[in-house]
Motif scaffolding. Structure first.
Motif, PDB file in Angstrom:
ATOM      1  N   LYS A 140      33.275  34.108  33.344  1.00 23.84           N
ATOM      2  CA  LYS A 140      34.210  34.773  34.258  1.00 23.84           C
ATOM      3  C   LYS A 140      33.826  34.415  35.693  1.00 23.84           C
ATOM      4  O   LYS A 140      32.673  34.510  36.078  1.00 23.84           O
ATOM      5  N   THR A 169      34.949  35.187  39.724  1.00 21.58           N
ATOM      6  CA  THR A 169      35.699  36.091  40.597  1.00 21.58           C
ATOM      7  C   THR A 169      35.536  35.648  42.045  1.00 21.58           C
ATOM      8  O   THR A 169      34.411  35.439  42.507  1.00 21.58           O
ATOM      9  N   LYS A 170      36.656  35.514  42.744  1.00 18.61           N
ATOM     10  CA  LYS A 170      36.600  35.189  44.168  1.00 18.61           C
ATOM     11  C   LYS A 170      36.388  36.488  44.932  1.00 18.61           C
ATOM     12  O   LYS A 170      37.213  37.393  44.883  1.00 18.61           O
ATOM     13  N   TYR A 198      40.726  37.351  42.864  1.00 18.19           N
ATOM     14  CA  TYR A 198      41.197  36.509  41.758  1.00 18.19           C
ATOM     15  C   TYR A 198      40.081  36.374  40.723  1.00 18.19           C
ATOM     16  O   TYR A 198      38.924  36.145  41.068  1.00 18.19           O
ATOM     17  N   GLU A 199      40.442  36.531  39.451  1.00 20.35           N
ATOM     18  CA  GLU A 199      39.492  36.361  38.352  1.00 20.35           C
ATOM     19  C   GLU A 199      40.065  35.391  37.340  1.00 20.35           C
ATOM     20  O   GLU A 199      41.267  35.386  37.080  1.00 20.35           O
ATOM     21  N   THR A 200      39.187  34.593  36.775  1.00 21.81           N
ATOM     22  CA  THR A 200      39.574  33.734  35.669  1.00 21.81           C
ATOM     23  C   THR A 200      38.447  33.758  34.651  1.00 21.81           C
ATOM     24  O   THR A 200      37.273  33.827  35.015  1.00 21.81           O
ATOM     25  N   TYR A 226      31.951  33.437  45.691  1.00 23.82           N
ATOM     26  CA  TYR A 226      32.309  33.718  44.297  1.00 23.82           C
ATOM     27  C   TYR A 226      31.152  34.391  43.570  1.00 23.82           C
ATOM     28  O   TYR A 226      29.987  34.184  43.911  1.00 23.82           O
ATOM     29  N   TRP A 271      29.923  34.839  39.371  1.00 23.83           N
ATOM     30  CA  TRP A 271      30.199  34.360  38.016  1.00 23.83           C
ATOM     31  C   TRP A 271      29.348  35.158  37.033  1.00 23.83           C
ATOM     32  O   TRP A 271      28.314  35.714  37.394  1.00 23.83           O
TER      33      TRP A 271
END
Length: 76
Positions: free
Chosen positions: A4, A6-7, A24-26, A70, A72
């Motif tokens: 994961k 995350t900004k 924003y997360e991915t 970011y 992570w």
């Protein structure tokens, strides 16, 4: 494994503004053999998504790029 990203913040003097909003997360699936923690001078890749070059490692899970900060983590 899943990673994961995350900004946390876009820097006011961003070298490469990318219009990705703060927060924003991915989550991406990455094979263990292809995963590499953030490394100074290199992009951080999470699957096919990458950040701009890493310029500072803030702590174990947080890093700064030319444009953003970011966090992570590996998730289950």
């Amino acid at each position: 494994m899943k990673v994961k990203l995350t900004k946390i913040k876009e820097l006011p003097d961003a070298l490469h503004p990318n219009n990705i909003e703060e927060g924003y997360e991915t989550i991406r699936v990455v094979s263990e053999e292809n995963f590499r923690a953030p490394t100074l001078g290199e992009r951080f890749w999470v699957g096919f998504f990458s950040t701009s070059g890493v310029v500072e490692i803030i702590d174990e899970k947080t890093f700064k790029t030319y444009s953003s900060i970011y966090q992570w983590e590996i998730v289950e």
